[in-house]
Each structure stands twice: as structure tokens, then as C-alpha cells.
Design a protein around this motif. Structure first.
Motif, PDB file in Angstrom:
ATOM      1  N   TYR A 218       0.849  -1.193   0.000  1.00 61.21           N
ATOM      2  CA  TYR A 218       0.000   0.000   0.000  1.00 61.21           C
ATOM      3  C   TYR A 218       0.882   1.239   0.000  1.00 61.21           C
ATOM      4  CZ  TYR A 218      -3.987  -3.008   0.875  1.00 61.21           C
ATOM      5  OH  TYR A 218      -4.953  -3.975   0.752  1.00 61.21           O
ATOM      6  N   VAL A 219       0.710   2.067  -1.014  1.00 59.53           N
ATOM      7  CA  VAL A 219       1.437   3.322  -1.149  1.00 59.53           C
ATOM      8  C   VAL A 219       0.463   4.438  -0.781  1.00 59.53           C
ATOM      9  CG1 VAL A 219       2.768   4.819  -2.675  1.00 59.53           C
ATOM     10  CG2 VAL A 219       2.856   2.326  -2.969  1.00 59.53           C
ATOM     11  N   MET A 220       0.695   5.114   0.340  1.00 65.88           N
ATOM     12  CA  MET A 220      -0.269   6.071   0.896  1.00 65.88           C
ATOM     13  C   MET A 220       0.287   7.480   0.766  1.00 65.88           C
ATOM     14  SD  MET A 220      -1.142   3.593   4.141  1.00 65.88           S
ATOM     15  CE  MET A 220       0.562   3.001   4.178  1.00 65.88           C
ATOM     16  N   MET A 221      -0.416   8.322  -0.020  1.00 67.87           N
ATOM     17  CA  MET A 221       0.150   9.596  -0.421  1.00 67.87           C
ATOM     18  C   MET A 221      -0.829  10.745  -0.266  1.00 67.87           C
ATOM     19  SD  MET A 221       2.261   8.502  -3.863  1.00 67.87           S
ATOM     20  CE  MET A 221       3.231  10.019  -3.781  1.00 67.87           C
ATOM     21  N   ASN A 222      -0.257  11.931  -0.044  1.00 68.16           N
ATOM     22  CA  ASN A 222      -1.044  13.165  -0.086  1.00 68.16           C
ATOM     23  C   ASN A 222      -1.497  13.398  -1.519  1.00 68.16           C
ATOM     24  OD1 ASN A 222      -1.910  15.925  -0.108  1.00 68.16           O
ATOM     25  ND2 ASN A 222      -0.655  16.312   1.697  1.00 68.16           N
ATOM     26  N   VAL A 223      -2.785  13.696  -1.680  1.00 71.70           N
ATOM     27  CA  VAL A 223      -3.343  13.845  -3.020  1.00 71.70           C
ATOM     28  C   VAL A 223      -2.779  15.053  -3.760  1.00 71.70           C
ATOM     29  CG1 VAL A 223      -5.316  15.296  -2.432  1.00 71.70           C
ATOM     30  CG2 VAL A 223      -5.523  13.631  -4.293  1.00 71.70           C
ATOM     31  N   SER A 224      -2.255  16.027  -3.022  1.00 77.42           N
ATOM     32  CA  SER A 224      -1.723  17.235  -3.657  1.00 77.42           C
ATOM     33  C   SER A 224      -0.225  17.329  -3.400  1.00 77.42           C
ATOM     34  CB  SER A 224      -2.424  18.491  -3.127  1.00 77.42           C
ATOM     35  OG  SER A 224      -1.942  19.640  -3.787  1.00 77.42           O
ATOM     36  N   PRO A 225       0.600  16.929  -4.356  1.00 80.76           N
ATOM     37  CA  PRO A 225       2.049  16.967  -4.155  1.00 80.76           C
ATOM     38  C   PRO A 225       2.646  18.362  -4.219  1.00 80.76           C
ATOM     39  CG  PRO A 225       1.550  16.188  -6.357  1.00 80.76           C
ATOM     40  CD  PRO A 225       0.232  16.338  -5.655  1.00 80.76           C
ATOM     41  N   VAL A 226       1.831  19.365  -4.544  1.00 79.42           N
ATOM     42  CA  VAL A 226       2.347  20.738  -4.619  1.00 79.42           C
ATOM     43  C   VAL A 226       1.525  21.632  -3.683  1.00 79.42           C
ATOM     44  CG1 VAL A 226       3.342  20.570  -6.919  1.00 79.42           C
ATOM     45  CG2 VAL A 226       0.927  21.137  -6.687  1.00 79.42           C
ATOM     46  N   MET A 227       1.316  21.146  -2.454  1.00 82.79           N
ATOM     47  CA  MET A 227       0.594  21.947  -1.473  1.00 82.79           C
ATOM     48  C   MET A 227       1.227  23.342  -1.366  1.00 82.79           C
ATOM     49  SD  MET A 227      -2.005  20.494   0.101  1.00 82.79           S
ATOM     50  CE  MET A 227      -2.100  21.071   1.798  1.00 82.79           C
ATOM     51  N   PRO A 228       0.383  24.379  -1.121  1.00 86.02           N
ATOM     52  CA  PRO A 228      -1.032  24.324  -0.742  1.00 86.02           C
ATOM     53  C   PRO A 228      -2.010  24.295  -1.907  1.00 86.02           C
ATOM     54  CG  PRO A 228      -0.260  26.572  -0.593  1.00 86.02           C
ATOM     55  CD  PRO A 228       0.932  25.757  -1.004  1.00 86.02           C
ATOM     56  N   ARG A 229      -1.545  24.120  -3.109  1.00 81.45           N
ATOM     57  CA  ARG A 229      -2.456  24.130  -4.259  1.00 81.45           C
ATOM     58  C   ARG A 229      -3.170  22.792  -4.408  1.00 81.45           C
ATOM     59  NH1 ARG A 229      -0.959  25.683 -10.579  1.00 81.45           N
ATOM     60  NH2 ARG A 229      -3.129  26.087 -11.231  1.00 81.45           N
ATOM     61  N   ASP A 230      -4.449  22.840  -4.697  1.00 84.85           N
ATOM     62  CA  ASP A 230      -5.241  21.662  -5.002  1.00 84.85           C
ATOM     63  C   ASP A 230      -5.235  21.475  -6.514  1.00 84.85           C
ATOM     64  OD1 ASP A 230      -7.062  19.647  -5.300  1.00 84.85           O
ATOM     65  OD2 ASP A 230      -8.807  20.842  -4.727  1.00 84.85           O
ATOM     66  N   THR A 231      -4.552  20.442  -6.966  1.00 86.64           N
ATOM     67  CA  THR A 231      -4.400  20.250  -8.412  1.00 86.64           C
ATOM     68  C   THR A 231      -5.449  19.316  -9.005  1.00 86.64           C
ATOM     69  OG1 THR A 231      -2.905  18.387  -8.100  1.00 86.64           O
ATOM     70  CG2 THR A 231      -1.907  20.591  -8.224  1.00 86.64           C
TER      71      THR A 231
END
Length: 410
Positions: A218-231
Motif C-alpha cells: 500500500y502506497v499512501m500519499m497526499n493527493v496534492s504533491p504541490v501543497m497548498p495548491r489543489d491540483t
């Protein structure tokens, strides 16, 4: 003291309560009508309100998992020390292990709520580390805190997690390659919440022990890799190529660093809220890489607001290409399977889920899991998770141990 640790939350609550008591105690002493006394009372009220609001925000963040660490909160999560991952005599600098912990025991014991210890004695895929547990990898697996470097897109992220199941370290599976599930947060979110709040590793361990699911990475990641922007998992014109990062860079990095399967049948995507949209998009745009996906209370429309900025270069056509509704109505359906979850009462995504299901046509297949009542929160998502992982497990190619007998579900 961790941002989401129980000790910090308790401290903030105690300080907030103490500030209110201090106002009550000091108020009579500042009851004179002098300017200094008035200023003192105003200062007491302001300080107390700030501390109470801060305590509320700490509790709120701890529950929803918006930010898992101080570094994420302060926007410094991207920095890490580069340490190569050793596998079969080769080096992969696309995955950097920054801490390790024993995984949850197969009986379903939860991981420590603080997550992998930053004080772990260096990266290791074989030895016990963190929290002093004597559980061997073959008994509990391993939870790794990782950084991932996207070689094609140039996107680099830190503070994400990889869970390796116990079977990964057992001699019978020494040459086996495991299926992979990419799990993504909502926005804003912290990958640590997938571990501690959603409980993916502990739920997976419990299901595997009960032979209801196949062992998987299981690879568990933040959905936005360029925070704080929601891509919204979009390849932004003249901007970050986030969809390519998740669809190309992450699988390549994981397959190089671990004994992970390649597609087709080797990967699946899952996410909650915004992560549900991303899991669906990744499957629809990359059916060979992600032939199955789970959207926990996801939405299915290409958004644009103050958190996203201009994701589509001002092009309505490109926005449509990133809109699952539009794709289902105007393009051939891809050969993928998607599980849609929501709650009939209390969940704002329910009408959108029904619309999505109504638009699906073969060869795409859609399934639903609806709670009678729930909300847009971890309480509902944890209730949906076991059945979702079982559903995914039926669609993943199981790891084959020595002797050629794959893991058999009961």
C-alpha cells in the motif's frame, strides 16, 4: 511533540481551559475604569479567544488529518536527506526511506498513532525499527515513511508512506512480486491520516489474516504533491504534471524500489473525497495502469476555485477532458472497474455518486457501496474500508510464493 499527538492535543486543551479560568480570576482585579485596566481586560479576552480557537483547530486537525506534521503545516515537508534504497544489489534514488516502523500485527493491532519514528536508526527493509517493538518483519510487515522523486515530471514529495505486508519478508515469497494499491488523501490532507485515521495498514492486515484479502503493498500519499495548491490530479498546462506523477512516476519508482508487480492487474487506486476523484480519474485516463479504483465519498466533476487556480489553461475543452462526467457522456468508456461509496443520508456526495453510476456503460463496470447514514468523515470511510479492500483484492493479481500456490481467499 507531534502536531497530531495526543499529548499536544491535551496540552492545548489544558492551556485553553486555563486561559478561560485566568480571565475569570483576573477580571475583578481589572474592574477599575482606568484606561490600563480596560486594555488589560481586552487583552485577556483576546488571548483567551486565540487559545480556545487554537485548541479547537488542533482537535479539528487531529480528527480530519489535514496536516500530519509541523513541517507540513509550515510548508517545509519537501526537505529530506537522500538515502538510497537497496534492493537486489541495485540502488533506486527515486524512493527515499526516511523512517521505518513495524507494521500492524496480523490480528489487526493498530499502529502507534504517532506514525513512523523520525528517530528510527536509518532506513531498513529487514530489521525491526522504531518504538522498540520486537515484531519481526515476517510477522508484522513494515511501515516506511518515504520521499518519492518523480524522474519524468520533476515533482518530489516527502512524508508519504509505504506498507509492506508480512508476506513480503517471508521466505516463501522471497521472489514473489506483490500487487500495489495507491491510496490518496482528501484535500487538504496528510498521508499520516491514511495510516492512523483511516487505518489502511491495520485493516489490510486484519483482512489478510482472515483470508479475506490478498497481501498487497500500500502506497499512501497526499493527493496534492504541490501543497497548498489543489491540483485535482491534473496535468496543469505550463505547471505541475500531477496526473503523470501519480500514473507514471510513482509506479516506476515503487516497482524499482520494491518487489512490486507491473500492470495490468498489478495496480489499483483508492482515495477519499478529492482522493476519490483522483482514483477515478487515474483509472479512466490510465486503464492499463489502474484497471480498478475505489472512490470513498469522491466527487466526479472538474472543479475550479480559489484552492485550484487555473488548472486548465483557460481551455474548456481541456477542462472537459479532466471531468469524469463529461468523459462518460462524450467518450468511449474505458475497460475499468470502479467502486463508488457514499452515504444515503448525511453525505453531500451521494447525488453525484448516483449520477456517475447512471452514466457508466460497458466495457466500464461500476459498483456501489452506500451506507444508510453517515457523513463526509473518517467515521464513515472506516466503515466502508473493509468491503472496499475486499472488492479490490478480487481484482488484483495475487503474489505467488515458491511452489506456485497463490494466496487463496476464504
Amino acid at each position: 511533540m507531534g502536531l497530531t499527538s495526543g499529548s499536544f492535543t491535551t496540552l492545548m486543551i489544558v492551556v485553553a481551559v486555563a486561559s478561560v479560568l485566568a480571565v475569570v480570576w483576573l477580571w475583578p482585579r481589572l474592574a477599575r475604569g482606568r484606561l490600563l485596566s480596560v486594555a488589560g481586560r481586552l487583552g485577556l479576552i483576546a488571548a483567551s479567544q486565540v487559545l480556545v480557537i487554537a485548541a479547537f483547530l488542533v482537535v479539528f486537525n487531529g480528527y480530519f488529518g489535514f496536516f500530519g506534521t509541523w513541517a507540513e503545516l509550515l510548508g517545509r515537508a519537501g526537505s529530506s536527506q537522500v538515502v538510497p534504497v537497496v534492493r537486489a544489489g541495485s540502488l533506486s534514488r527515486s524512493v527515499i526511506i526516511t523512517a521505518t516502523d513495524p507494521g500492524p500485527l496480523p490480528g489487526g493491532k493498530s499502529l502507534p498513532r504517532s506514525g513512523p519514528s523520525a528517530a528510527a536508526a536509518g532506513p531498513s527493509l529487514t530489521g525491526p525499527a522504531g518504538h522498540g517493538s520486537d515484531s519481526s518483519p515476517a510477522q508484522a510487515g513494515r511501515l516506511l515513511m518515504v520521499s518519492i522523486i518523480g524522474r519524468r515530471t520533476g515533482i518530489s514529495v516527502a512524508g508519504d508512506y509505504v506498507y509492506l505486508p508480512p508476506q513480503y519478508f517471508q521466505p516463501a515469497y522471497a521472489r514473489a512480486r506483490f500487487p500495489v494499491v495507491l491510496v490518496m488523501t482528501g484535500y487538504p490532507g496528510s498521508a499520516l491520516a491514511i495510516v492512523t485515521r483511516l487505518g489502511v495498514p491495520s485493516t489490510a492486515a486484519r483482512l489478510v489474516a482472515a483470508r479475506l484479502a490478498t497481501p498487497a503493498i500500500y502506497v499512501m500519499m497526499n493527493v496534492s504533491p504541490v501543497m497548498p495548491r489543489d491540483t485535482e490530479c491534473t496535468n496543469v498546462p505550463a505547471g505541475p504534471q500531477v496526473e503523470s506523477f501519480f500514473a507514471r512516476d510513482v509506479p516506476l519508482a515503487i516497482e524499482q524500489a520494491f518487489r512490486a508487480q507491473s500492470s495490468p492487474g498489478g495496480w489499483a487506486a483508492m482515495g477519499y473525497s478529492t482522493g476519490g476523484l483522483c482514483a477515478t480519474k487515474l483509472a479512466m485516463l490510465n486503464p492499463r495502469q489502474f484497471p480498478s479504483a475505489v472512490a470513498l465519498a469522491g466527487y466526479y466533476k472538474a472543479l475550479r476555485d480559489h484552492t485550484t487556480g487555473n488548472l486548465y489553461g483557460g481551455s474548456n475543452a481541456y477542462r472537459n477532458e479532466n471531468d469524469p462526467y463529461w468523459r462518460l457522456q462524450h467518450l468511449p468508456d474505458p475497460p475499468v472497474s470502479v467502486l463508488v461509496t457514499s452515504s444515503k443520508i448525511g453525505e453531500k456526495t451521494y447525488p453525484g455518486a448516483l449520477k456517475f453510476l447512471s452514466l457508466v456503460r460497458p466495457p466500464m463496470r461500476a459498483y456501489s457501496l452506500f451506507l444508510p447514514q453517515g457523513g463526509h468523515n473518517f467515521g464513515s470511510w472506516t466503515r466502508e474500508l473493509p468491503q472496499s479492500l475486499e472488492w479490490l483484492s478480487q481484482r488484483l493479481t495475487p503474489a505467488v510464493p515458491a511452489g506456485g500456490q497463490p494466496f487463496v481467499r476464504s
